[in-house]
Design a protein around this motif. Structure first.
Motif, PDB file in Angstrom:
ATOM      1  N   THR A 186       0.861  -1.175   0.000  1.00 66.10           N
ATOM      2  CA  THR A 186       0.000   0.000   0.000  1.00 66.10           C
ATOM      3  C   THR A 186       0.899   1.227   0.000  1.00 66.10           C
ATOM      4  O   THR A 186       1.795   1.349   0.842  1.00 66.10           O
ATOM      5  N   VAL A 187       0.670   2.107  -0.971  1.00 70.56           N
ATOM      6  CA  VAL A 187       1.555   3.254  -1.156  1.00 70.56           C
ATOM      7  C   VAL A 187       0.748   4.535  -1.236  1.00 70.56           C
ATOM      8  O   VAL A 187      -0.422   4.546  -1.642  1.00 70.56           O
ATOM      9  N   GLY A 188       1.393   5.637  -0.856  1.00 64.99           N
ATOM     10  CA  GLY A 188       0.809   6.943  -1.072  1.00 64.99           C
ATOM     11  C   GLY A 188       0.704   7.213  -2.562  1.00 64.99           C
ATOM     12  O   GLY A 188       1.639   6.941  -3.326  1.00 64.99           O
ATOM     13  N   ALA A 189      -0.431   7.755  -2.981  1.00 61.40           N
ATOM     14  CA  ALA A 189      -0.703   7.891  -4.409  1.00 61.40           C
ATOM     15  C   ALA A 189       0.252   8.822  -5.124  1.00 61.40           C
ATOM     16  O   ALA A 189       0.455   8.703  -6.333  1.00 61.40           O
ATOM     17  N   GLY A 190       0.871   9.753  -4.388  1.00 59.29           N
ATOM     18  CA  GLY A 190       1.787  10.688  -5.035  1.00 59.29           C
ATOM     19  C   GLY A 190       3.190  10.169  -5.217  1.00 59.29           C
ATOM     20  O   GLY A 190       4.009  10.804  -5.880  1.00 59.29           O
ATOM     21  N   LEU A 191       3.489   8.994  -4.649  1.00 61.64           N
ATOM     22  CA  LEU A 191       4.833   8.437  -4.811  1.00 61.64           C
ATOM     23  C   LEU A 191       5.094   8.065  -6.258  1.00 61.64           C
ATOM     24  O   LEU A 191       4.209   7.580  -6.974  1.00 61.64           O
ATOM     25  N   ARG A 192       6.335   8.266  -6.669  1.00 63.39           N
ATOM     26  CA  ARG A 192       6.762   7.775  -7.973  1.00 63.39           C
ATOM     27  C   ARG A 192       7.239   6.336  -7.807  1.00 63.39           C
ATOM     28  O   ARG A 192       7.655   5.928  -6.725  1.00 63.39           O
ATOM     29  N   PHE A 193       7.160   5.568  -8.874  1.00 64.28           N
ATOM     30  CA  PHE A 193       7.493   4.150  -8.770  1.00 64.28           C
ATOM     31  C   PHE A 193       8.894   3.937  -8.213  1.00 64.28           C
ATOM     32  O   PHE A 193       9.132   3.047  -7.397  1.00 64.28           O
ATOM     33  N   ALA A 194       9.833   4.775  -8.616  1.00 66.99           N
ATOM     34  CA  ALA A 194      11.211   4.615  -8.152  1.00 66.99           C
ATOM     35  C   ALA A 194      11.352   4.839  -6.656  1.00 66.99           C
ATOM     36  O   ALA A 194      12.350   4.421  -6.059  1.00 66.99           O
ATOM     37  N   GLU A 195      10.355   5.472  -6.030  1.00 66.07           N
ATOM     38  CA  GLU A 195      10.449   5.788  -4.615  1.00 66.07           C
ATOM     39  C   GLU A 195      10.014   4.632  -3.708  1.00 66.07           C
ATOM     40  O   GLU A 195      10.196   4.718  -2.500  1.00 66.07           O
ATOM     41  N   PHE A 196       9.428   3.563  -4.278  1.00 70.75           N
ATOM     42  CA  PHE A 196       9.037   2.453  -3.411  1.00 70.75           C
ATOM     43  C   PHE A 196       9.390   1.073  -3.955  1.00 70.75           C
ATOM     44  O   PHE A 196       9.340   0.091  -3.226  1.00 70.75           O
ATOM     45  N   THR A 197       9.774   0.969  -5.226  1.00 67.09           N
ATOM     46  CA  THR A 197      10.050  -0.360  -5.784  1.00 67.09           C
ATOM     47  C   THR A 197      11.277  -1.010  -5.153  1.00 67.09           C
ATOM     48  O   THR A 197      11.328  -2.240  -5.023  1.00 67.09           O
ATOM     49  N   GLY A 198      12.257  -0.221  -4.749  1.00 64.13           N
ATOM     50  CA  GLY A 198      13.428  -0.790  -4.086  1.00 64.13           C
ATOM     51  C   GLY A 198      13.057  -1.472  -2.776  1.00 64.13           C
ATOM     52  O   GLY A 198      13.546  -2.565  -2.468  1.00 64.13           O
ATOM     53  N   ALA A 199      12.177  -0.836  -1.992  1.00 59.82           N
ATOM     54  CA  ALA A 199      11.733  -1.439  -0.736  1.00 59.82           C
ATOM     55  C   ALA A 199      10.961  -2.724  -0.986  1.00 59.82           C
ATOM     56  O   ALA A 199      11.106  -3.705  -0.245  1.00 59.82           O
ATOM     57  N   VAL A 200      10.150  -2.731  -2.012  1.00 60.11           N
ATOM     58  CA  VAL A 200       9.404  -3.945  -2.369  1.00 60.11           C
ATOM     59  C   VAL A 200      10.376  -5.072  -2.719  1.00 60.11           C
ATOM     60  O   VAL A 200      10.224  -6.221  -2.270  1.00 60.11           O
ATOM     61  N   HIS A 201      11.409  -4.750  -3.487  1.00 60.96           N
ATOM     62  CA  HIS A 201      12.381  -5.769  -3.881  1.00 60.96           C
ATOM     63  C   HIS A 201      13.132  -6.309  -2.666  1.00 60.96           C
ATOM     64  O   HIS A 201      13.369  -7.526  -2.566  1.00 60.96           O
ATOM     65  N   ARG A 202      13.501  -5.430  -1.759  1.00 62.41           N
ATOM     66  CA  ARG A 202      14.227  -5.877  -0.571  1.00 62.41           C
ATOM     67  C   ARG A 202      13.382  -6.788   0.308  1.00 62.41           C
ATOM     68  O   ARG A 202      13.913  -7.599   1.074  1.00 62.41           O
ATOM     69  N   ALA A 203      12.069  -6.684   0.168  1.00 60.59           N
ATOM     70  CA  ALA A 203      11.167  -7.576   0.900  1.00 60.59           C
ATOM     71  C   ALA A 203      10.957  -8.899   0.168  1.00 60.59           C
ATOM     72  O   ALA A 203      10.169  -9.733   0.615  1.00 60.59           O
ATOM     73  N   GLY A 204      11.672  -9.090  -0.945  1.00 60.06           N
ATOM     74  CA  GLY A 204      11.552 -10.329  -1.704  1.00 60.06           C
ATOM     75  C   GLY A 204      10.347 -10.381  -2.609  1.00 60.06           C
ATOM     76  O   GLY A 204       9.928 -11.465  -3.037  1.00 60.06           O
ATOM     77  N   LEU A 205       9.812  -9.209  -2.973  1.00 62.81           N
ATOM     78  CA  LEU A 205       8.596  -9.134  -3.772  1.00 62.81           C
ATOM     79  C   LEU A 205       8.803  -8.194  -4.951  1.00 62.81           C
ATOM     80  O   LEU A 205       9.841  -7.540  -5.066  1.00 62.81           O
ATOM     81  N   ALA A 206       7.807  -8.147  -5.835  1.00 62.18           N
ATOM     82  CA  ALA A 206       7.955  -7.357  -7.053  1.00 62.18           C
ATOM     83  C   ALA A 206       6.590  -7.006  -7.619  1.00 62.18           C
ATOM     84  O   ALA A 206       5.584  -7.677  -7.347  1.00 62.18           O
ATOM     85  N   LEU A 207       6.541  -5.960  -8.410  1.00 70.47           N
ATOM     86  CA  LEU A 207       5.396  -5.697  -9.274  1.00 70.47           C
ATOM     87  C   LEU A 207       5.530  -6.547 -10.534  1.00 70.47           C
ATOM     88  O   LEU A 207       6.649  -6.873 -10.964  1.00 70.47           O
ATOM     89  N   HIS A 208       4.404  -6.883 -11.140  1.00 71.81           N
ATOM     90  CA  HIS A 208       4.455  -7.720 -12.342  1.00 71.81           C
ATOM     91  C   HIS A 208       4.954  -6.958 -13.549  1.00 71.81           C
ATOM     92  O   HIS A 208       5.415  -7.553 -14.524  1.00 71.81           O
TER      93      HIS A 208
END
Length: 441
Positions: free
Chosen positions: A94-116
Motif C-alpha cells: 500500500t503506497v501513497g498515491a503521489g509516490l513515484r514508482f522509483a520511490e518504493f520499488t526498491g523497498a518492495v524488492h528488498r522484501a523479496g517481492l515485485a510488481l508484475h
C-alpha cells in the motif's frame, strides 16, 4: 534551481499559491489554475476539496494534454505522507498515491517481492499512471492499473471512499481520468521478486517482423520495438527476459530474425546518451532496474517532445502495422521515435486494453503541435478498421462519439462519475469534450 516535472516554483504546505508557471513535463501545457495546493495531510486535502468549486489533480505531469487543467484548484498529492506498507503474507504493498514508482520499488524488492510490470519511466506517479491506463510491455503483462487491489480517494464532498476489487464500482475506479476524486492511497498486488536480463538488437527488417509479428513480440517477458518509420527496418529491439539462475544469462543468438546484437549500450531516441538507460548486454539485475527503459536517477530526455499512443487488439497487430507503414511518409518527418509493445487484457472500464490483449503503437513527436495534429488524424483514420483506442494521457483527435463506440463501458463510467461527483467538482474542459452527454461528467 530545477523542479520536478509538473511542480510549481513556489508552494508550501496547504497554503494556496498562484504559481508563476506550472507546466507539464513536456512544457506544452501551462496550467490555468487560480491556486496550487500541496497538502501535507489527508485532512488538509479534504478541506481543500470540500471548499472548492473546481479541483483537478496533478501527478508527475507526464501527460501531454490538458487532462489535468483547471481554472480552480490544482492539487498535488506529492506532499502527503510517503506511505509504503508491505504485507508479505497478502503479497501487497500500500503506497501513497503521489509516490513515484522509483520511490518504493526498491523497498518492495528488498522484501523479496515485485510488481508484475513497470512502465518505461520509473519517474511517474503511481496514481497518475494508473488513472490514464499507462503500461509496460509483455504479452502476459497487464497495465499498471491491473495490479491495483484497492484504493482510497477523497470525493467531491471531502469525504474518503475506499473501493476494492470485487466492488461493483471498482472497474471504473482505477483508470478514472481524475473524474471520481483525489486518490490518496493504492494497494497493489505483488509477485515473488525476480531478475531481468536485457539485450538490444539492431536493424530488424520490416519483412521479417511482418512474417513473425507475434513470435517477435512474445519472444521475452517484455519486448519493445523502436522505429523512426523512415525505412524498412526496426532500428532497435529491446528484449527483457526473466532469469532464474545466478550468474550470466545465455545470450540470444547472433542472428535473431535478421537482427544483430548491438555493439554497446543504446538509447532508443537517436542522439540521446545511453548512460540514461537501464543496463543492457544481458547483465541480470532486479526487475525494478531493468523493466523500465530509463534509470531512476537519470532524466530520460529533455521533455522537449509530444507523445501519442494507440491500442489495437493483438490479433490485428500485424495488419495495423501494415496500415501505419503505408502512411509512414506522413509520420516520419515529425517523429523522434516510435515504439511497438504488447499489453495483456484487463477489466478496467476505460483501460485501452479493456477486454482484449493488445498491441500498442507509441509515437514520440517533435514538439510542433500544428504539424503533429494532422498526422494524428491520418493515424486514427488508418487504424479505424481495428477499433483503435487512444492512450488517455497522450494526444489524440478522435471525438466522443467514436470513444463511446470503442469503450463498451463508456456509459457506465459516465454514470459512475455523475453519481460520485454530482456537483462536477472534478470536471474540466477536457472531460467535457470526452464525455459531453454527461455534462462533461
Amino acid at each position: 534551481m530545477t523542479h520536478p516535472p509538473g511542480q510549481p516554483e513556489t508552494s508550501a504546505g496547504d497554503a494556496p499559491a498562484t504559481p508563476r508557471a506550472v507546466r507539464n513535463w513536456a512544457g506544452n501545457v501551462t496550467f490555468r489554475a487560480a491556486r496550487f495546493h500541496t497538502p501535507a495531510s489527508v485532512a488538509e486535502l479534504r478541506k481543500t476539496v470540500a471548499g472548492s468549486r473546481a479541483v483537478r489533480v496533478l501527478g508527475s505531469g507526464h501527460s501531454f494534454s490538458t487532462i489535468a487543467d483547471t481554472d480552480g484548484d490544482l492539487v498535488s498529492v506529492a506532499g502527503l505522507p510517503p506511505v509504503v506498507e508491505i504485507d508479505a503474507g497478502a503479497a501487497t504493498v500500500t503506497v501513497g498515491a503521489g509516490l513515484r514508482f522509483a520511490e518504493f520499488t526498491g523497498a518492495v524488492h528488498r522484501a523479496g517481492l515485485a510488481l508484475h510490470n513497470l512502465g518505461s519511466l520509473p519517474h511517474i506517479s503511481v496514481a497518475g499512471a494508473c488513472a490514464t491506463g499507462t503500461h509496460g510491455s509483455g504479452t502476459g503483462n497487464g497495465t499498471l492499473a491491473s495490479a491495483v487491489r484497492a484504493l482510497e480517494l477523497i470525493t467531491a464532498d471531502g469525504e474518503p471512499l475506499v473501493l476494492a476489487r470485487g466492488d461493483a464500482d471498482f472497474g471504473g475506479a482505477v483508470v478514472s481520468l481524475g473524474a471520481l476524486g483525489v486518490v490518496t492511497r493504492m494497494t497493489l498486488d505483488l509477485v515473488p521478486a525476480y531478475d531481468i536480463a536485457q539485450w538490444v538488437y539492431e536493424d530488424l527488417p520490416y519483412a521479417r517482423l511482418r512474417e513473425h509479428f507475434d513470435a517477435i513480440l512474445s519472444a521475452a517477458y517484455s519486448v519493445s520495438l523502436f522505429t523512426g518509420w523512415r525505412d524498412d527496418r526496426m532500428e532497435q529491439v529491446w528484449l527483457k527476459q526473466r532469469t532464474g539462475d545466478p550468474g550470466p544469462t545465455p545470450a540470444p543468438p547472433a542472428d535473431w530474425f535478421g537482427a544483430t546484437p548491438a555493439a554497446g549500450p543504446r538509447h532508443p531516441v537517436p542522439g540521446m546518451d545511453p548512460a540514461h538507460c537501464t543496463r543492457q548486454a544481458g547483465v541480470p539485475g532486479p526487475w525494478h532496474a531493468r523493466l523500465p527503459h530509463f534509470r531512476a536517477e537519470s532524466a530520460p530526455s529533455s521533455g522537449d517532445e509530444l507523445q501519442s499512443e494507440y491500442f489495437v487488439a493483438r490479433r490485428d497487430g500485424a495488419a495495423a502495422f501494415d496500415a501505419l507503414a503505408r502512411i509512414r511518409d506522413r509520420i516520419a518527418p515529425v517523429l523522434r521515435i516510435g515504439e511497438i509493445r504488447t499489453v495483456a487484457a484487463d477489466d478496467q472500464w476505460l483501460s485501452p486494453a479493456y477486454g482484449r490483449d493488445s498491441v500498442a503503437f507509441h509515437f514520440t513527436w517533435l514538439p510542433v503541435t500544428a504539424a503533429v495534429t494532422p498526422v494524428l488524424d491520418a493515424i486514427e483514420e488508418a487504424l479505424a478498421p481495428f477499433a483503435v483506442r487512444p492512450h488517455w494521457g497522450k494526444l489524440f483527435t478522435m471525438g466522443p462519439e467514436r470513444l463511446a463506440q470503442l469503450y463498451e463501458r463508456y456509459d457506465d463510467f459516465g454514470a459512475l462519475a455523475v453519481r460520485l461527483d454530482p456537483r462536477g467538482v472534478f470536471r474540466n474542459d477536457w472531460l467535457r469534450r470526452q464525455f459531453p452527454q454527461y455534462g462533461g461528467i
